[in-house]
Design a protein around this motif. Structure first.
Motif, PDB file in Angstrom:
ATOM      1  N   SER A  34      -2.020  -0.395  -1.031  1.00  3.47           N
ATOM      2  CA  SER A  34      -1.145   0.352  -2.133  1.00  3.47           C
ATOM      3  C   SER A  34      -0.379   1.127  -0.868  1.00  3.47           C
ATOM      4  CB  SER A  34      -1.560   1.065  -3.004  1.00  3.47           C
ATOM      5  OG  SER A  34      -2.749   1.853  -2.731  1.00  3.47           O
ATOM      6  N   VAL A  35      -1.313   1.994  -0.055  1.00  2.62           N
ATOM      7  CA  VAL A  35      -0.578   2.837   0.727  1.00  2.62           C
ATOM      8  C   VAL A  35       0.010   2.258   1.888  1.00  2.62           C
ATOM      9  CG1 VAL A  35      -1.152   4.709   2.591  1.00  2.62           C
ATOM     10  CG2 VAL A  35      -2.568   4.513   0.374  1.00  2.62           C
ATOM     11  N   ILE A  36      -0.473   1.326   2.548  1.00  2.00           N
ATOM     12  CA  ILE A  36       0.054   0.643   3.719  1.00  2.00           C
ATOM     13  C   ILE A  36       1.623   0.031   3.494  1.00  2.00           C
ATOM     14  CG2 ILE A  36      -0.255  -0.739   5.760  1.00  2.00           C
ATOM     15  CD1 ILE A  36      -1.656   2.027   5.599  1.00  2.00           C
ATOM     16  N   GLY A  37       1.331  -0.911   2.158  1.00  6.30           N
ATOM     17  CA  GLY A  37       2.494  -1.452   1.747  1.00  6.30           C
ATOM     18  C   GLY A  37       3.696  -0.817   1.484  1.00  6.30           C
ATOM     19  N   ILE A  38       3.365   0.250   0.704  1.00  2.00           N
ATOM     20  CA  ILE A  38       4.677   1.256   0.658  1.00  2.00           C
ATOM     21  C   ILE A  38       5.064   1.889   1.955  1.00  2.00           C
ATOM     22  CG2 ILE A  38       5.403   3.427  -0.733  1.00  2.00           C
ATOM     23  CD1 ILE A  38       4.987   0.451  -2.093  1.00  2.00           C
ATOM     24  N   HIS A  39       4.042   2.188   2.844  1.00  2.43           N
ATOM     25  CA  HIS A  39       4.453   3.233   4.044  1.00  2.43           C
ATOM     26  C   HIS A  39       5.218   2.169   4.908  1.00  2.43           C
ATOM     27  CE1 HIS A  39       3.272   4.446   8.116  1.00  2.43           C
ATOM     28  NE2 HIS A  39       3.678   5.574   7.507  1.00  2.43           N
ATOM     29  N   SER A  40       4.730   0.938   4.997  1.00  2.00           N
ATOM     30  CA  SER A  40       5.590   0.090   6.071  1.00  2.00           C
ATOM     31  C   SER A  40       7.026  -0.206   5.306  1.00  2.00           C
ATOM     32  CB  SER A  40       4.838  -1.327   6.019  1.00  2.00           C
ATOM     33  OG  SER A  40       3.554  -1.218   6.712  1.00  2.00           O
ATOM     34  N   TYR A  41       6.929  -0.348   3.965  1.00  2.00           N
ATOM     35  CA  TYR A  41       8.323  -0.683   3.559  1.00  2.00           C
ATOM     36  C   TYR A  41       9.212   0.381   3.761  1.00  2.00           C
ATOM     37  CZ  TYR A  41      11.052  -3.736   0.108  1.00  2.00           C
ATOM     38  OH  TYR A  41      12.303  -4.490  -0.158  1.00  2.00           O
ATOM     39  N   LYS A  42       8.796   1.675   3.394  1.00  3.60           N
ATOM     40  CA  LYS A  42       9.661   2.781   3.691  1.00  3.60           C
ATOM     41  C   LYS A  42       9.887   2.966   5.108  1.00  3.60           C
ATOM     42  CE  LYS A  42       8.340   6.567   2.004  1.00  3.60           C
ATOM     43  NZ  LYS A  42       7.458   7.888   1.761  1.00  3.60           N
ATOM     44  N   ASP A  43       9.266   2.523   6.294  1.00  2.00           N
ATOM     45  CA  ASP A  43       9.479   2.476   7.531  1.00  2.00           C
ATOM     46  C   ASP A  43      10.605   1.490   7.753  1.00  2.00           C
ATOM     47  OD1 ASP A  43       7.843   4.529   8.376  1.00  2.00           O
ATOM     48  OD2 ASP A  43       6.129   3.147   8.900  1.00  2.00           O
ATOM     49  N   GLY A 317     -12.435  -5.243   4.020  1.00  2.84           N
ATOM     50  CA  GLY A 317     -11.631  -4.871   2.901  1.00  2.84           C
ATOM     51  C   GLY A 317     -10.241  -4.397   3.762  1.00  2.84           C
ATOM     52  N   THR A 318     -10.276  -3.711   4.878  1.00  2.00           N
ATOM     53  CA  THR A 318      -9.215  -3.443   5.390  1.00  2.00           C
ATOM     54  C   THR A 318      -8.240  -4.511   5.752  1.00  2.00           C
ATOM     55  OG1 THR A 318     -10.337  -1.391   6.476  1.00  2.00           O
ATOM     56  CG2 THR A 318      -8.291  -2.213   7.337  1.00  2.00           C
ATOM     57  N   GLY A 319      -8.720  -5.590   6.142  1.00  2.00           N
ATOM     58  CA  GLY A 319      -8.110  -6.832   6.291  1.00  2.00           C
ATOM     59  C   GLY A 319      -7.268  -7.301   5.481  1.00  2.00           C
ATOM     60  N   ILE A 320      -7.833  -7.328   4.153  1.00  2.00           N
ATOM     61  CA  ILE A 320      -7.326  -7.909   2.869  1.00  2.00           C
ATOM     62  C   ILE A 320      -6.320  -6.892   2.241  1.00  2.00           C
ATOM     63  CG2 ILE A 320      -8.061  -8.223   0.407  1.00  2.00           C
ATOM     64  CD1 ILE A 320     -10.787  -9.155   1.379  1.00  2.00           C
ATOM     65  N   GLY A 321      -6.794  -5.561   2.664  1.00  2.00           N
ATOM     66  CA  GLY A 321      -5.540  -4.599   2.231  1.00  2.00           C
ATOM     67  C   GLY A 321      -4.377  -4.656   2.935  1.00  2.00           C
ATOM     68  N   LEU A 322      -4.456  -4.968   4.306  1.00  2.00           N
ATOM     69  CA  LEU A 322      -2.956  -5.232   5.144  1.00  2.00           C
ATOM     70  C   LEU A 322      -2.505  -6.441   4.498  1.00  2.00           C
ATOM     71  CD1 LEU A 322      -4.478  -4.811   8.763  1.00  2.00           C
ATOM     72  CD2 LEU A 322      -2.899  -3.278   7.700  1.00  2.00           C
ATOM     73  N   TRP A 323      -3.061  -7.354   4.042  1.00  2.00           N
ATOM     74  CA  TRP A 323      -2.403  -8.526   3.455  1.00  2.00           C
ATOM     75  C   TRP A 323      -1.875  -8.520   2.077  1.00  2.00           C
ATOM     76  CZ3 TRP A 323      -3.760 -11.075  -1.242  1.00  2.00           C
ATOM     77  CH2 TRP A 323      -3.169 -12.249  -1.583  1.00  2.00           C
ATOM     78  N   ILE A 324      -2.584  -7.516   1.285  1.00  2.00           N
ATOM     79  CA  ILE A 324      -1.758  -6.953  -0.041  1.00  2.00           C
ATOM     80  C   ILE A 324      -0.944  -6.288   0.364  1.00  2.00           C
ATOM     81  CG2 ILE A 324      -2.238  -5.590  -1.858  1.00  2.00           C
ATOM     82  CD1 ILE A 324      -5.225  -6.414  -1.962  1.00  2.00           C
TER      83      ILE A 324
END
Length: 845
Positions: A34-43, A317-324
């Protein structure tokens, strides 16, 4: 360390108790995703905007003024611009364009330009060279505007007092800048043409702009910072190309701030899930650790084995989170239906990858370290006898404090980085990191109340057996309530904020509001226009005078123009309270949607008294009894604030931040604005046509179409918010599972003890149902109270929303939480009802 032992231990621990590993995995994956997906999208969106910024503005800089640029200001611009710069002037305003053949008319955003503009990008027209060949008797129209007017190339249209030939269609153009955003279709004429129309008059809502292209070796942003104060003193506001269309960008900024909060909250819930799961697991492993110590294992070996297990799960978990996170970016355009979002290439930026490794791996280790150290210090004999130490050593307490401060610091840095604001980052971090402390405080308060109620005999014996668990220091109910209360806080907060955003948009209006606005009505036109109104079934008609002004003094102290906020993205109504351009008005009566909150409303005999909107008065730093002096076209008008009032800004009336009683302001040059409600589209079209044909200077806006267009945008934004709320819901449910999982072993032990001493199935069912109901209720009340407090803080300092609490949705959440809690209690205990007491005792050891 023996590699064989290490491999055997990890294989056994990761797969023998897979539910522990699975819950840790999910907690980290959802949080990071949730954090990285939105953070990357904003970037990615930010990069795309910066890449096209110059093309959108058509220049490096725009110097804009609400009045015709003086010769002194022009000389100043020539002096301060770097050598080798190029300039092009432009005039922008709204007006009606009328077909000469059929009298069809439509509102248009007029751009009067010089053809050396734009310096970047281009006007795409049909025919291709129509822009470069534009003459003083010609006009370019957006193609859809031509369709509305039912005109073809070569036909004539009327703009003010001029008759112009349509020489081309505009297919693509540079965007608008600053606070004047034209939502109407664009028309382009030369400046000589605009001046001949008679529409450029003093007091009209016109913007005069000088576009500038500076040499490539000049930092245009640094130049703006250097000369901003000097230019603003001459009523020239400087916009950098990154601030193009700042009104829309500000809306996107606020939306993404809200999404950042949800994303941070999602990870915070994941961190709490990790904490509760790891804590429960390590408490259960005390016996294993004791056996290992009895067999001669050194503390550092035990520490290495346990932290390695957590590290591996965290890495997965971090790897799966990056995919999410990547999939979030892929799915958002489909959910929103936005063509622009669909053009953004999904990806994970370097900074996002760094944050994912930091938050997905470091945070779990920071959570686990003090717990592992604590478990490693347990004496073998005590652990084997299952005697829990109720006191932490001083070193253990220091480790807990150290790890907590580390996590809090990470969240503060992330929140500040995500919002690009120290204030917003501080508010977000404060709300999140104070959550466990406040939840624990409310939990203790509830426990003290239960003790008091029990002593007074207000709690039955059956319920007292449950309520006493709240104050039991060694019990796990407090951990369950901490986790569940945290989850419900985030969920309730997201629902309240979402409802406030929807209310602000006006999407949930209770009654019909005005849908036609008339702007720039002159004094000698007002009576005749009201006569035209009488021909139509007009409802809710309001007519108000408007006087343009600048705030000159507050309590006699001059306002400094150089204090104007430099960054247009930060130039909101709060930050520009003293330096903004004001539209003043005067009247003797309040609207039904207004209410005096401080002081007294004036009567008809009062003159030069002032009423200020209550929230704005705080930003203005002026209240009842203070004086304000406004510069009205060179004349200073002094008034005293005698009352503050609340205003419903979404009611579509001519609302104003500052209004006067009758007096000196009535003598100032003014124009009028009118709003009214006309239900039938045919009536709106005929009214618009009749008024514009007689008074071309009057702008008639049919907001029904605008509202429908806005609703389409709102729907897309709402879908994005719902997507993020879905992640919050998933994280909340996960935290519910981990919170209840943390107390599962204790419930089984209690169940076995009660069953051995003769408790029947009905008593056991009611007892644990009461416990589940109590946990759900206390957790919900804690989460609700803190969410309402946090909502007020966020709306005050970050989101600037009016709080709207969806009590119906919150009641549904409460009922759902009760059902889920009781179902999870039942699923964990139902198998135990079929076991004999002897077998049950063996089962729970």
């Amino acid at each position: 360390m023996n590699p064989g032992l290490f491999k055997f231990y990890l294989k056994r621990e990761l797969f023998s108790r897979w539910e522990f590993s699975f819950l840790i995995l999910l907690s980290i994956a959802l949080g990071v995703g949730s954090v990285i997906g939105i953070h990357s999208y904003k970037d990615n969106i930010k990069s795309a905007i910066q890449k096209e910024a110059k093309n959108l503005m058509g220049a490096d800089l725009a110097l804009q003024s609400p009045q015709e640029i003086t010769e002194e200001a022009r000389l100043l611009v020539d002096r301060v611009l770097p050598e080798g710069s190029e300039t092009s002037s432009s005039i922008q305003f709204l007006s009606m364009v009328i077909s000469a053949d059929n009298e069809e008319n439509s509102l248009s955003y007029i751009k009067a330009i010089e053809t050396n503009y734009p310096f970047y990008g281009q006007f795409e027209t049909e025919p291709k060279d129509a822009y470069l060949k534009l003459s003083t008797r010609e006009i370019l129209l957006e193609k859809n505007l031509g369709e509305n007017l039912k005109v073809k190339l070569g036909d004539s249209v009327r703009l003010g007092e001029s008759l112009l030939r349509v020489s081309g269609w505009i297919l693509k153009e540079p965007g608008a800048v600053g606070s004047f955003v034209g939502s109407a279709p664009t028309s382009v004429v030369l400046q000589e043409t605009a001046k001949a129309t008679g529409l450029i008059q003093r007091g009209s809502r016109i913007r005069f702009t000088v576009f500038a292209k500076v040499p490539s070796n000049i930092d245009s942003l640094a130049w703006k910072e250097k000369y901003f104060e000097e230019l603003i003193k001459n009523d020239l506001t400087v916009y950098h190309n990154t601030e193009v269309n700042s009104g829309s960008q500000q809306f996107l900024t606020n939306t993404f701030d809200y999404m950042s909060l949800l994303a941070l909250a999602g990870f915070f819930l994941g961190a709490i899930s990790v904490y509760t799961t790891i804590r429960t697991r390590l408490r259960e492993k005390k016996n294993e650790i004791a056996v290992m110590k009895c067999l001669g294992a050194e503390p550092k070996i035990i520490l290495g084995l346990v932290t390695s297990e957590i590290f591996i799960v965290s890495l997965l978990g971090t790897g799966i989170g990056l995919w999410i996170g990547y999939e979030i970016q892929v799915l958002l355009p489909s959910f929103t239906g936005s063509e622009f979002l669909g053009t953004i290439t999904p990806g994970i930026s370097f900074s996002s990858l760094l944050w994912s490794l930091l938050l997905g791996i470091v945070v779990p280790l920071l959570v686990a370290l003090p717990l592992v150290m604590e478990a490693g210090r347990v004496k073998p004999l005590l652990a084997l006898k299952e005697v829990e130490s109720r006191e932490q050593s001083a070193e253990d307490k220091r480790l807990v404090i150290f790890s907590s401060l580390g996590i809090y610091l990470l969240f503060f840095i992330l929140a500040t980085y995500e919002t690009s604001s120290f204030l917003k980052g501080s508010v977000f971090a404060l709300i999140l990191v104070s959550l466990p402390v406040l939840v624990f405080g409310l939990f203790k308060l509830f426990g003290l109340l239960m003790i008091r109620f029990t002593k007074l005999g207000l709690v039955s014996k059956e319920w007292s057996l449950v309520t006493k668990k709240i104050i039991r220091k060694s019990g796990s109910m407090r951990l369950s309530i901490l986790g569940l209360g945290s989850a419900l806080f985030i969920l309730c907060l997201s629902l309240v904020l979402q409802e406030s955003l929807m209310e602000l948009s006006g999407a949930r209006e209770i009654e019909r509001r005005p849908n036609v606005f008339l702007l720039d009505i002159k004094e000698d036109q007002r009576q005749n226009i009201e006569t035209i109104f009488a021909k139509y079934p007009v409802q809710k008609k309001f007519v108000s005078p408007i006087i343009g002004a600048r705030l000159a003094k507050v309590n006699g102290e001059p306002v400094k123009k150089e204090d104007t906020i430099r960054n247009a993205m930060e130039r909101n109504w709060r930050a520009t309270a003293r330096t903004r351009e004001y539209f003043l008005s005067y009247r003797d009566e309040l609207y039904e949607t207004e209410k005096v909150t401080s002081g007294e409303w004036w009567d008809s005999s009062k003159i030069n008294e002032i009423s200020v909107e209550k929230d704005f008065s705080g930003y203005l730093k002026a209240g009842v009894g203070d004086t304000l002096t406004f510069n009205v076209q060179g004349v200073e008008v002094l008034g005293k604030i005698t009352n503050l009032r609340s205003v419903n800004w979404s009611d579509m009336k001519p609302n104003f931040v500052v209004i006067f009683s009758k007096g000196t302001l009535e003598k100032a040059p003014r124009f009028y604005i009118s709003s009214l409600l006309l239900e039938e589209s045919g009536d709106r079209y005929r009214l618009q046509k009749e008024i514009v044909s007689k008074y071309p200077n009057v702008t008639v806006i049919d907001t029904e179409k605008t509202v429908q267009a806005f609703m389409g945008i709102l729907e897309k934004v709402t879908q994005m918010i719902r997507l993020m709320t879905g992640f919050i819901l998933a994280s909340s449910l996960l935290l519910v599972l981990t919170a209840l999982y943390s107390s599962q072993l204790e419930r089984k032990k209690e169940f076995a003890l009660l069953r051995v001493i003769g408790a029947r199935s009905r008593y056991l069912s009611l007892h644990f149902a009461r416990e589940g109901l109590l946990i759900a209720t206390v957790s919900f009340l804690i989460g609700l109270v803190y969410s309402l407090v946090s909502n007020e803080i966020l709306n005050r300092f970050v989101l600037e929303l009016t709080s709207v609490v969806p009590w119906g949705s919150l009641a549904i959440v409460y009922l759902v939480v009760i059902c889920i809690t009781l179902m999870l209690y039942a699923s964990g205990l139902i198998a135990l009802f079929r076991l004999s007491p002897k077998t049950l005792l063996k089962e729970v050891r």
